[in-house]
Design an enzyme around this catalytic site. Sequence first.
Site, mmCIF file in Angstrom:
data_model
loop_
_atom_site.group_PDB
_atom_site.id
_atom_site.type_symbol
_atom_site.label_atom_id
_atom_site.label_comp_id
_atom_site.label_asym_id
_atom_site.label_seq_id
_atom_site.Cartn_x
_atom_site.Cartn_y
_atom_site.Cartn_z
ATOM 1 C CD GLU A 188 8.886 12.231 13.460
ATOM 2 O OE1 GLU A 188 7.755 11.712 13.490
ATOM 3 O OE2 GLU A 188 9.902 11.639 13.058
ATOM 4 C CB CYS A 199 11.396 9.072 10.563
ATOM 5 S SG CYS A 199 12.304 7.772 9.838
ATOM 6 C CD GLU A 210 12.707 0.578 10.275
ATOM 7 O OE1 GLU A 210 13.098 1.432 11.097
ATOM 8 O OE2 GLU A 210 13.382 -0.417 9.957
ATOM 9 C CE LYS A 252 -1.959 2.734 3.002
ATOM 10 N NZ LYS A 252 -1.947 4.038 2.317
#
Lengths: 531, 541
Positions: free
Chosen positions: A429, A332, A298, A222
């Site tokens: 973040e 990230c 992850e 996906k």
Amino acid sequence: MAARRISSLLSSSATSLGRFSSWGRRINSFSTAAAAAIDEPIQPSIQIDHTQLLINGQFVDAASGKSFPTVDPRTGDVIARVAEGDLEDINRAVAAARKAFDEGPWPKMTAYERSRIMLRFADLLEKHTEEVAKLETWDNGKPYEQAAKIEIPMVVRMFRYYAGWADKIHGFTVPADGQHHVQTLHEPYGVCGLIIPWNFPLLLYSWKVGPALACGNTVVLKAAEQTPLSAIYVSKLFHEAGLPPGVLNVVSGFGPTAGAALSSHMDVNKLSFTGSTATGKIVLTLAAKSNLKPVTLELGGKSPFIVCKDADVDKAVELAHSALFFNQGQCCCAGSRTLVHESVYDEFVEKAKARALKRVVGDPFKMGIEQGPQIDNEQFKKILKYIRSGIESGATLESGGEQFGSKGYYIQPTVFSNVQDDMLIAKDEIFGPVQSISKFKDLEEVVQRANASSYGLAAGVFTQNIETANTLTRALRVGTVWINCYDIFDAAVPFGGFKMSGQGREKGIYGLSSYLQVKAVVTPLKNPAWL
Amino acid sequence: MAARRISSLLTRSLSVSSSSASTSLFSSLGKNSGRNGIGKRFSTAAALEDLIVPPVQIAYTQNLIDGKFVDAASGKTFPTYDPRTGDVIANVAEGDAEDIDRAVAAARKAFDEGPWPKMTPYERSRIMLRFADLVEKHSEELAALETWNNGKPHEQAAKSELPMFIRLFHYYAGWADKIHGLTVPADGPHHVQILHEPIGVAGQIIPWNFPLLMFAWKVGPALACGNTIVLKTAEQTPLTALYVAKLFHEAGLPPGVLNVVSGYGPTAGAALASHMDVDKVAFTGSTDTGKIVLELAAKSNLKPVTLELGGKSPFIICEDADVDKAVELAHFALFFNQGQCCCAGSRTFVHERVYDEFIEKAKARALKRVVGDPFRKGVEQGPQIDTEQFEKVLRYIRAGIESNATLECGGDRLGTKGYFVQPTVFSNVMDDMLIAKDEIFGPVQSILKFKDIDEVIRRANNTRYGLAAGVFTKSVEAANTLTRALRAGTVWVNCFDVFDAAIPFGGYKMSGIGREKGIYSLHNYLQVKAVVTPLKNPAWL
């Protein structure tokens, strides 16, 4: 929060980042030159040929007939409408992958045959680098030079790397305590559900599809709804390279529908997800509640970049700058907490500000551009909200702080100094071009502060001192430590998180175990010549 | 359902090779049963009336936190029972969230400040070896305690499980100073190395079917890799873990490195699984509970989880099989440990050519099984663990009868006291019957007929579980085909329940995630850290 997968992919990294950014320095500061470019975006010289789902080797519409728009982040304009997969399409894709796994041919081929197909695919992709890079930049907004010169070559590299693993997956023979012959087989899991993010669409494709296929699994992928185009394009090439139908199925769509269906599917044997920590928790919960498929995650990060007192400040500034601003800050593993020793702090802040002011922002198709737009309106708004929160919490805004231009999702390279650990911009973040600089006094303190995070993805250490390097290397609770470099993403270097940054590792030899089951086989021995 | 961890632990196990077995527990069990089989049947209840008093005292019932025995924070206790009678053996401190918090804090400190991960691996290994020696010295008391609390035959505990426990700690002590990272070929001028680091505080939740062995499978690798531990034992069998954890401290384990909390799943277990300061969870138990544990981990701090869960493992007897040996092996594969093994061979698939003969002999073997006071010599089968399991097993037997499987023998409780169940054999079992699908976790053998290999592969794999499989054949073709085709974590070919320390164990599908034992188990307790530095003028790349 948007903890999308980073992956700087600069094979020779700091050095090449250095090169990369030096293009920019020749040009002027972001407030002038680039604005013109934004008014008239360069028209990419590429056609969008494929927007359907790719199931069982065929392009097909969504079962519902629905489609969704994918937009150009430079303008917010629609590039194309893409088939919108949901539960029913996932079911069809899983059925195709199931058949290709259970009945073959994929896991019943020799590993050598699989590796040949992967190598042919890498060659084809290499031939189409330009189109694919354009597609990537158009859909994602990242600088074209970055896509064409770094990311696509890295994808090619990754598939060649994993093609080489296909026929080198060894099990063990095992020493026994008695008269038994023991062996372990490393077998493919079966159908793998792979969910990839929008920040490095093709690289993350290669991190997941590469090892899954090398190990003999079949795949339902996906793609992120923001960036569906390049995955469809290259998957078509994969079939041209000889991939049998059903081995790799690509479904575009949204997380709560297509993603959730894949995560909770009873016929999927393994999941690998890259994205935010919050979504990762949902994915793992869905896996737990359905069939307990193992999950590789992850996730997000808030990675410290530690500049020690012995650092060459100019080099440290450049490296810390690229560690944060690379890919519009949408990594990230972005070095999003710049921790600077007090003895060099003032000089560092001055120079970091100057460097950010020189960063070239503009149409990512233009040569020499270092920074394009953020991915979409949601991310764009979120980043501006964090910038406001930084200002309100009393951090010093050194540069930037606002939208860049008036169209699309561009943001000024932003630098905060005097950032305190309890400020939101030091904890969350942000996933944008916002550098947060804090001061530290000694090593023990910086270790404690660097580790005081729910994340543990990566860290940068800048020092000439081997004692300092060794101490920090062991003490930092993170999956990657870059010493005097950053964002080195060689195929063989494992990547993944401690703590809430994820589970498992991708790339390298470690990436294989995410896609292999272990089977112990035991038989008795009669009068063995040896034990 | 109660998919507790099995572990047959027969070092040399049930191998059919004629030469091997002189020292094996199994063969001695076989001999015993032969002797007893002549005279006694399991229906002789005399043994149950006249129970042997266990030759051991209960010294430790408190929680062991930071090197000290302490009461539960709440002051509460819970009773632990003798499954032979249902009588209370002792009241044990009942840990819950507050005790888990204290234990985690102690483990956190022992990890973050040391000394455990800061010791040399050699020092850690020496402590583990000293511990193994101490356990060896106390084998008798420990085996008696294990049997008293669990109901398993004392000979099995003393001659097979305790030695296996010691073997596992010797094995993992040897790993402590052999945990290598890698250096990595780079694509450019970089020096790349990988460190394999301890994860931190490991939460470990172990079941009641092999209390000490599961302790070894989890504590061994976690400590060898430098982690610290909070261990929650099963509420049915808290005693032996406390005893050996005490010995571990006598062997020099620093306080806080291994903390043991007794208690229940929904309180202590859930607190551990969802604790924000626990870096890793390993759980052995039922699939349903495993899903909850994983969900709690997902919803709290995403700690990685190792799961060893239920099974419905096929035991496949091919047409070329020596029927007598196959019967014995299949019997053992199912009935071992009162059928309370998560890898029990609980679907006995028999080729149609030998099916009728097999049934006759399997029934005869079950009728000869010696059930009785597990402290008595020669007893092969003791009571089930508790009243809940006992009732559940009897319910499945009724379901088998009602679904028209043929009850060949057994089918009822044995005696009137405790949780003894007759060795039960069903033939003509169909794939869609409950007894062919669910994990019964008791002494109930379900025998099914098959025609050809393709069919048996399909049927064997048609389950949500994938823990283990047995294959009984002389044909290397059949063995090779089945070995690859069966979706199970262990395939025993012409043997079963071989549990060497070096052999990985774990499940495909809903039987679990990850592997225990062997080199693979180390991954469960190690983080991977990549370290990269640039190279200037490197001599080579």
